[in-house]
Enzyme design. Sequence first.
Site, mmCIF file in Angstrom:
data_model
loop_
_atom_site.group_PDB
_atom_site.id
_atom_site.type_symbol
_atom_site.label_atom_id
_atom_site.label_comp_id
_atom_site.label_asym_id
_atom_site.label_seq_id
_atom_site.Cartn_x
_atom_site.Cartn_y
_atom_site.Cartn_z
ATOM 1 N N TYR A 190 0.824 -1.215 0.000
ATOM 2 C CA TYR A 190 0.000 0.000 0.000
ATOM 3 C C TYR A 190 0.856 1.263 0.000
ATOM 4 O O TYR A 190 1.801 1.403 0.783
ATOM 5 C CB TYR A 190 -0.917 0.026 1.229
ATOM 6 C CG TYR A 190 -1.720 1.315 1.351
ATOM 7 C CD1 TYR A 190 -2.869 1.505 0.598
ATOM 8 C CD2 TYR A 190 -1.292 2.345 2.183
ATOM 9 C CE1 TYR A 190 -3.591 2.675 0.685
ATOM 10 C CE2 TYR A 190 -2.009 3.532 2.280
ATOM 11 C CZ TYR A 190 -3.150 3.695 1.524
ATOM 12 O OH TYR A 190 -3.861 4.875 1.599
ATOM 13 N N HIS B 48 -3.793 16.229 -2.697
ATOM 14 C CA HIS B 48 -4.131 16.422 -1.289
ATOM 15 C C HIS B 48 -3.879 17.846 -0.815
ATOM 16 O O HIS B 48 -4.157 18.174 0.340
ATOM 17 C CB HIS B 48 -3.335 15.443 -0.418
ATOM 18 C CG HIS B 48 -3.853 14.034 -0.469
ATOM 19 N ND1 HIS B 48 -4.085 13.377 -1.654
ATOM 20 C CD2 HIS B 48 -4.197 13.157 0.513
ATOM 21 C CE1 HIS B 48 -4.538 12.166 -1.398
ATOM 22 N NE2 HIS B 48 -4.625 12.007 -0.093
ATOM 23 N N ASN C 258 1.867 11.991 5.728
ATOM 24 C CA ASN C 258 1.050 11.158 6.600
ATOM 25 C C ASN C 258 1.497 11.314 8.052
ATOM 26 O O ASN C 258 2.448 10.672 8.492
ATOM 27 C CB ASN C 258 1.159 9.697 6.156
ATOM 28 C CG ASN C 258 -0.007 8.848 6.604
ATOM 29 O OD1 ASN C 258 0.069 7.641 6.670
ATOM 30 N ND2 ASN C 258 -1.129 9.476 6.913
ATOM 31 N N TYR D 239 -14.779 33.351 46.573
ATOM 32 C CA TYR D 239 -14.120 32.141 46.089
ATOM 33 C C TYR D 239 -13.018 32.436 45.073
ATOM 34 O O TYR D 239 -12.007 31.727 45.025
ATOM 35 C CB TYR D 239 -15.141 31.197 45.449
ATOM 36 C CG TYR D 239 -16.045 30.492 46.421
ATOM 37 C CD1 TYR D 239 -15.898 30.649 47.794
ATOM 38 C CD2 TYR D 239 -17.050 29.658 45.959
ATOM 39 C CE1 TYR D 239 -16.729 30.000 48.682
ATOM 40 C CE2 TYR D 239 -17.891 28.997 46.839
ATOM 41 C CZ TYR D 239 -17.728 29.173 48.204
ATOM 42 O OH TYR D 239 -18.554 28.524 49.076
ATOM 43 N N ARG E 182 -10.158 33.357 47.475
ATOM 44 C CA ARG E 182 -9.854 32.378 48.517
ATOM 45 C C ARG E 182 -9.540 31.000 47.939
ATOM 46 O O ARG E 182 -8.706 30.261 48.480
ATOM 47 C CB ARG E 182 -11.048 32.284 49.463
ATOM 48 C CG ARG E 182 -10.837 31.332 50.604
ATOM 49 C CD ARG E 182 -11.877 31.416 51.711
ATOM 50 N NE ARG E 182 -13.183 31.831 51.316
ATOM 51 C CZ ARG E 182 -14.322 31.203 51.641
ATOM 52 N NH1 ARG E 182 -14.273 30.099 52.359
ATOM 53 N NH2 ARG E 182 -15.491 31.670 51.286
ATOM 54 N N PHE F 193 -1.444 7.077 12.795
ATOM 55 C CA PHE F 193 -1.682 8.417 12.254
ATOM 56 C C PHE F 193 -2.922 9.084 12.842
ATOM 57 O O PHE F 193 -3.149 10.268 12.633
ATOM 58 C CB PHE F 193 -1.840 8.351 10.732
ATOM 59 C CG PHE F 193 -2.777 7.273 10.267
ATOM 60 C CD1 PHE F 193 -4.140 7.353 10.529
ATOM 61 C CD2 PHE F 193 -2.296 6.172 9.583
ATOM 62 C CE1 PHE F 193 -4.997 6.362 10.116
ATOM 63 C CE2 PHE F 193 -3.158 5.168 9.153
ATOM 64 C CZ PHE F 193 -4.515 5.261 9.424
ATOM 65 N N GLU G 295 -12.006 6.101 5.897
ATOM 66 C CA GLU G 295 -11.689 6.802 7.147
ATOM 67 C C GLU G 295 -13.019 7.149 7.815
ATOM 68 O O GLU G 295 -13.498 8.274 7.764
ATOM 69 C CB GLU G 295 -10.871 8.053 6.838
ATOM 70 C CG GLU G 295 -9.558 7.729 6.126
ATOM 71 C CD GLU G 295 -8.923 8.929 5.446
ATOM 72 O OE1 GLU G 295 -9.490 10.042 5.557
ATOM 73 O OE2 GLU G 295 -7.885 8.764 4.804
#
Length: 694
Positions: A164, A194, A335, A423, A426, A471, A556
């Site tokens: 791959y 991409h 990647n 608060y 304190r 990844f 994905e």
Amino acid sequence: MPRYTVHVRGEWLAVPCLNSTNTIEWLGKEAVRRYMKNKPDNGGFASVEEVKFYIRRCKGLGLLDLDDTVGEALEDNEFVEVVIEGDIMSPDFIPSQPEGVHLYSKYREPEQYISLDGNSLTTEDLVNLGKGLYKIKLTPEAEAKVKQSREVIERIVKEQTVVYGITTGFGKFARTVIPNSNLRELQVNLVRSHSAGNERLLGVSLFCPCWLGVSNHEGSVTVSGVGKPLTPERSRMLLALRINVLAKGYSGISLETLEQVIKAFNASCLPYIPEKGTVGASGDLAPLSHLALGLIGEGKMWSPKSGWADAKYVLEAHGLKPITLKPKEGLALINGTQMITSLGCEAVERAGAIARQADIIAALTLEVLKGTTRAFDTDIHAVRPHRGQAEVAFRFRSLLDSDHHPSEIAESHRFCDRVQDAYTMRCCPQLRYSNYCRYLSCKLYFTCVCLNFCLKMVFAEREETISGGNFHGEYPAKALDYLAIGVHELAAISERRIERLCNPSLSELPAFLVTEGGLNSGFMIAHCTAAALVSENKALCHPSSVDSLSTSAATEDHVSMGGWAARKALRVIEHVEQVLAIELLAACQGIEFLRPLRTTTPLEKVYDLVRSVVRPWIKDRFMAPDIEAAHRLLVDQKASAGFWLVWEVAKPYIEKYRREHIPESRPISPTAFSLGSLRMSADDSHDHRHQNEL
């Protein structure tokens, strides 16, 4: 032969100059002539002579005198820009220098190196690399590992094994086998496809009317998408972190290519990387693809020398060549979760810095509001043994202990009729402890897990590649969501203290900290600004990592949304810094109404620091510059020590208190007596450091 890169109406032109005595005007005319030559209609001009223009440097945008010679005014291969008179700036104009580039007026090429091995980088190291304080080199061990993993890839290609991303397509195309003759093209296509981010109008600083409407100029729109470019600091962090991951020797990149990437980093040649577009699934594919796109000489790139320009020109100006991708190298470059992680490291460091300084600001406010130190007693915090809580209480004691740092303000209300504080004063140690836990766990996680890990695994010792899921950005996304929630509380309690400072019924100070109220509004709207920022943070603190959308044709099918987690964490932190800057100004203004009384020595030093950049308010004035000046005191570092300025002023007193083991000051509390002994005068029974609150 000297050569100059000239920007004319969206196009970059290389103009050689045979004679260094040629004038800047000649250079402009020659660039316009070449521009007209490339246009079918001569760019709308009848002749070069009719074009009126001026010329400026791309770096710093300084105007050049047309009568100067190029040899006197310019360096070889310098980037300049021809601005044609009458052109109009587009509302979408992106200047040739990115946001924050004023910092680069002092940019100096670093001389020191950080050696990367993929295993020992820290968040502090990465932030310093982002600031341009160091260059990068690989350790010999890292070089050896990179070579070994590359040998595995070469064997796969030679034997035509189906693996791959090396000999197949990507994502949905994982079953498509690619011939060896197309493997290099496969990697280039991966990077190009991409790079789905915005480079629209980048560097088009000529003021051309065509940019106001739809243009058919070549190159006007290179790719589609959204997002401003990352700042140089963040781009440098991203690039450095990618180098660190590749240095582990599990990606299959060649040593030759990795060395080219390092040379680009060391020359500060930074590709255009859009801030939006990653879902943090198979890493940060879109931004890392833009990173790789610039390195192969395509898209846009920035350097301190050139400003924004076409990547091939920027690389050439620094004596570098575009990378020629070998099999697997495109995938190796894109990647990873380096976008999420690099921004996350900045968030971690800034969160830690503002948290420390929040303690100092809160102590100053407590002093102005005439609060008590009794709530910070060691025994209280020993009962609940949380390290961060005890440390915050210690800092308050070290800054407010009037027995060791005499405070006239404290003595002025030594006896009073109040029992305890609100608060937000304190409970500062308890409230800050939660923030401390999230910060510490996030810093530890980023140091141990995110900075020094690899994704696509090439195991040289097994001569095998394995596709896994390292990844995925879920881990850093979750950590950053928690960090945003934790650091937000600093602003939430700060805003409440600002309210107390401005409200005369709570502070015993003039309304909104100004004289002649009504005629003057003082801190009225400054408090509104703080409230608005806190409210916005509430929405930003919604975890992005609880969201997921399936992408890549359901390959994905679960994503982290870590990119948004990182960006919104940084935005939350920036808002926290701004709110605390307002509180710092308000507390210092409150001191003006308590004069001539003085506070403790360390807090007086903090007051003096603020007054060195912001004068007291006598009457209303433009407040935004003052808030920005105070903000800079909280975020600017002293380079020699790495300390933020407010922290630097107070830290010596805190550390001296710790180092010398100064006994804790404990005025006797009325609750230590028997009930009979409590029948005393009201004056004697109320120690203003509110001793009876226990």
